[in-house]
Write a protein that holds these residues in place. Structure first.
Motif, PDB file in Angstrom:
ATOM      1  N   ASP A 143       0.840  -1.189   0.000  1.00 36.80           N
ATOM      2  CA  ASP A 143       0.000   0.000   0.000  1.00 36.80           C
ATOM      3  C   ASP A 143       0.879   1.245   0.000  1.00 36.80           C
ATOM      4  O   ASP A 143       2.102   1.154  -0.081  1.00 36.80           O
ATOM      5  CB  ASP A 143      -0.965  -0.004   1.195  1.00 36.80           C
ATOM      6  CG  ASP A 143      -0.270   0.106   2.536  1.00 36.80           C
ATOM      7  OD1 ASP A 143       0.956   0.339   2.593  1.00 36.80           O
ATOM      8  OD2 ASP A 143      -0.952  -0.032   3.562  1.00 36.80           O
ATOM      9  N   ASP A 144       0.262   2.396   0.116  1.00 36.40           N
ATOM     10  CA  ASP A 144       1.014   3.651   0.062  1.00 36.40           C
ATOM     11  C   ASP A 144       1.680   3.997   1.391  1.00 36.40           C
ATOM     12  O   ASP A 144       2.292   5.048   1.517  1.00 36.40           O
ATOM     13  CB  ASP A 144       0.125   4.797  -0.417  1.00 36.40           C
ATOM     14  CG  ASP A 144      -1.043   5.072   0.502  1.00 36.40           C
ATOM     15  OD1 ASP A 144      -1.259   4.321   1.473  1.00 36.40           O
ATOM     16  OD2 ASP A 144      -1.767   6.055   0.247  1.00 36.40           O
ATOM     17  N   GLU A 145       1.578   3.119   2.399  1.00 32.74           N
ATOM     18  CA  GLU A 145       2.269   3.329   3.677  1.00 32.74           C
ATOM     19  C   GLU A 145       3.557   2.513   3.772  1.00 32.74           C
ATOM     20  O   GLU A 145       4.191   2.492   4.814  1.00 32.74           O
ATOM     21  CB  GLU A 145       1.350   3.000   4.854  1.00 32.74           C
ATOM     22  CG  GLU A 145       0.234   4.004   5.044  1.00 32.74           C
ATOM     23  CD  GLU A 145      -0.495   3.818   6.363  1.00 32.74           C
ATOM     24  OE1 GLU A 145      -0.241   2.829   7.081  1.00 32.74           O
ATOM     25  OE2 GLU A 145      -1.332   4.684   6.675  1.00 32.74           O
ATOM     26  N   GLY A 146       3.929   1.824   2.696  1.00 32.64           N
ATOM     27  CA  GLY A 146       5.201   1.131   2.662  1.00 32.64           C
ATOM     28  C   GLY A 146       5.183  -0.351   2.989  1.00 32.64           C
ATOM     29  O   GLY A 146       6.234  -0.988   3.033  1.00 32.64           O
ATOM     30  N   TYR A 147       4.018  -0.928   3.213  1.00 36.18           N
ATOM     31  CA  TYR A 147       3.943  -2.368   3.451  1.00 36.18           C
ATOM     32  C   TYR A 147       4.150  -3.114   2.129  1.00 36.18           C
ATOM     33  O   TYR A 147       3.943  -2.560   1.058  1.00 36.18           O
ATOM     34  CB  TYR A 147       2.587  -2.754   4.047  1.00 36.18           C
ATOM     35  CG  TYR A 147       2.337  -2.192   5.416  1.00 36.18           C
ATOM     36  CD1 TYR A 147       2.867  -2.824   6.538  1.00 36.18           C
ATOM     37  CD2 TYR A 147       1.578  -1.042   5.596  1.00 36.18           C
ATOM     38  CE1 TYR A 147       2.636  -2.300   7.802  1.00 36.18           C
ATOM     39  CE2 TYR A 147       1.348  -0.522   6.857  1.00 36.18           C
ATOM     40  CZ  TYR A 147       1.881  -1.162   7.959  1.00 36.18           C
ATOM     41  OH  TYR A 147       1.651  -0.649   9.209  1.00 36.18           O
ATOM     42  N   ALA A 148       4.533  -4.392   2.227  1.00 32.62           N
ATOM     43  CA  ALA A 148       4.708  -5.237   1.050  1.00 32.62           C
ATOM     44  C   ALA A 148       3.705  -6.390   1.108  1.00 32.62           C
ATOM     45  O   ALA A 148       3.245  -6.777   2.189  1.00 32.62           O
ATOM     46  CB  ALA A 148       6.136  -5.784   1.008  1.00 32.62           C
ATOM     47  N   MET A 172       7.635 -10.955   8.626  1.00 37.53           N
ATOM     48  CA  MET A 172       7.137 -10.276   9.818  1.00 37.53           C
ATOM     49  C   MET A 172       7.833  -8.933   9.885  1.00 37.53           C
ATOM     50  O   MET A 172       9.056  -8.856   9.738  1.00 37.53           O
ATOM     51  CB  MET A 172       7.452 -11.093  11.077  1.00 37.53           C
ATOM     52  CG  MET A 172       6.862 -10.515  12.354  1.00 37.53           C
ATOM     53  SD  MET A 172       5.073 -10.710  12.481  1.00 37.53           S
ATOM     54  CE  MET A 172       4.961 -12.387  13.116  1.00 37.53           C
ATOM     55  N   VAL A 173       7.057  -7.868  10.071  1.00 36.78           N
ATOM     56  CA  VAL A 173       7.612  -6.524  10.194  1.00 36.78           C
ATOM     57  C   VAL A 173       7.119  -5.900  11.500  1.00 36.78           C
ATOM     58  O   VAL A 173       6.085  -6.296  12.036  1.00 36.78           O
ATOM     59  CB  VAL A 173       7.239  -5.620   8.993  1.00 36.78           C
ATOM     60  CG1 VAL A 173       7.841  -6.156   7.702  1.00 36.78           C
ATOM     61  CG2 VAL A 173       5.736  -5.439   8.868  1.00 36.78           C
ATOM     62  N   GLU A 222      12.771  -0.956   4.978  1.00 37.39           N
ATOM     63  CA  GLU A 222      12.228   0.338   4.579  1.00 37.39           C
ATOM     64  C   GLU A 222      11.083   0.715   5.525  1.00 37.39           C
ATOM     65  O   GLU A 222      10.257  -0.129   5.894  1.00 37.39           O
ATOM     66  CB  GLU A 222      11.719   0.256   3.146  1.00 37.39           C
ATOM     67  CG  GLU A 222      11.240   1.578   2.595  1.00 37.39           C
ATOM     68  CD  GLU A 222      10.857   1.484   1.130  1.00 37.39           C
ATOM     69  OE1 GLU A 222       9.978   2.263   0.723  1.00 37.39           O
ATOM     70  OE2 GLU A 222      11.417   0.640   0.413  1.00 37.39           O
ATOM     71  N   LYS A 223      11.036   1.980   5.907  1.00 30.23           N
ATOM     72  CA  LYS A 223      10.016   2.435   6.856  1.00 30.23           C
ATOM     73  C   LYS A 223       8.615   2.292   6.277  1.00 30.23           C
ATOM     74  O   LYS A 223       8.401   2.429   5.072  1.00 30.23           O
ATOM     75  CB  LYS A 223      10.285   3.876   7.272  1.00 30.23           C
ATOM     76  CG  LYS A 223      11.515   3.999   8.162  1.00 30.23           C
ATOM     77  CD  LYS A 223      11.635   5.393   8.739  1.00 30.23           C
ATOM     78  CE  LYS A 223      12.673   5.384   9.849  1.00 30.23           C
ATOM     79  NZ  LYS A 223      12.596   6.573  10.673  1.00 30.23           N
ATOM     80  N   PHE A 224       7.653   2.034   7.167  1.00 31.52           N
ATOM     81  CA  PHE A 224       6.262   1.812   6.779  1.00 31.52           C
ATOM     82  C   PHE A 224       5.351   2.307   7.896  1.00 31.52           C
ATOM     83  O   PHE A 224       5.787   2.559   9.013  1.00 31.52           O
ATOM     84  CB  PHE A 224       6.017   0.311   6.522  1.00 31.52           C
ATOM     85  CG  PHE A 224       6.324  -0.529   7.732  1.00 31.52           C
ATOM     86  CD1 PHE A 224       5.374  -0.720   8.719  1.00 31.52           C
ATOM     87  CD2 PHE A 224       7.573  -1.105   7.905  1.00 31.52           C
ATOM     88  CE1 PHE A 224       5.664  -1.473   9.846  1.00 31.52           C
ATOM     89  CE2 PHE A 224       7.864  -1.861   9.027  1.00 31.52           C
ATOM     90  CZ  PHE A 224       6.900  -2.046  10.001  1.00 31.52           C
ATOM     91  N   GLY A 225       4.086   2.411   7.606  1.00 27.18           N
ATOM     92  CA  GLY A 225       3.063   2.644   8.613  1.00 27.18           C
ATOM     93  C   GLY A 225       3.023   4.031   9.233  1.00 27.18           C
ATOM     94  O   GLY A 225       3.612   4.988   8.738  1.00 27.18           O
ATOM     95  N   THR A 226       2.330   4.109  10.344  1.00 26.42           N
ATOM     96  CA  THR A 226       2.049   5.366  11.028  1.00 26.42           C
ATOM     97  C   THR A 226       3.300   6.156  11.376  1.00 26.42           C
ATOM     98  O   THR A 226       3.313   7.381  11.274  1.00 26.42           O
ATOM     99  CB  THR A 226       1.234   5.085  12.313  1.00 26.42           C
ATOM    100  OG1 THR A 226       0.024   4.400  11.960  1.00 26.42           O
ATOM    101  CG2 THR A 226       0.888   6.365  13.049  1.00 26.42           C
TER     102      THR A 226
END
Length: 158
Positions: A69-74, A114-115, A138-142
């Motif tokens: 998604d656009d928050e950096g998850y794969a 797992m992240v 790579e950074k992701f999420g809130t």
């Protein structure tokens, strides 16, 4: 000690979540702002675990499914959330046991990595994850734009 799955809104889970939020306020000046919903932790898209000792909840942790998604998850990510051990139960391997159970459950659910996100003010968490094979990702999420945030991941190999 017994580890068992519960809903994220189970009264004991809510109790430990309140404790971890208090700890975040002490360490960071605010609670975790990541939006969470109990449905995020319902199998096969996640699970929430509580560890009990003599009938008392002493540790917790969960994972929730994430995809690109656009928050950096794969695609295939399982995001670790709310890992916490009460002060009186620390340094006895409970977090490591919960982490292993969560990794196994996510792997069985078909997740491939797992992240997690933690912060610089949680050195014991950083040590646990490093010793469990987690590496920077790579950074992701809130908290992807926060300087004191650390994002780690580990492949969930069969």
């Amino acid at each position: 000690m017994e580890i068992r799955p519960v809903r994220y809104d189970h009264p004991d889970a809510v109790k430990l979540d309140e404790l971890v939020q208090q700890e975040y306020v002490v360490r960071y000046g605010e609670p975790d702002l990541t939006p969470l919903d109990p449905e995020m932790f319902v199998p096969p898209n996640g699970i929430y675990l509580l560890a009990y000792e003599d009938g008392r909840p002493v540790a917790t942790g969960g994972w929730r499914a994430q995809d690109a998604d656009d928050e950096g998850y794969a695609d295939g990510d399982a995001e670790l959330k709310r890992m916490f051990v009460t002060a009186e139960a620390r340094r006895r391997g409970l977090a490591r046991r919960i982490l292993a159970a969560l990794e196994e459950d996510a792997r069985a659910a078909g997740r491939t990595r797992m992240v997690l996100e933690t912060g610089t003010e949680q050195p014991e968490a950083l040590e646990l994850y490093a010793s469990s094979g987690y590496v920077p990702v790579e950074k992701f999420g809130t908290y992807r734009h926060y300087d004191d945030s650390r994002h780690l991941g580990k492949l969930l190999l069969p």
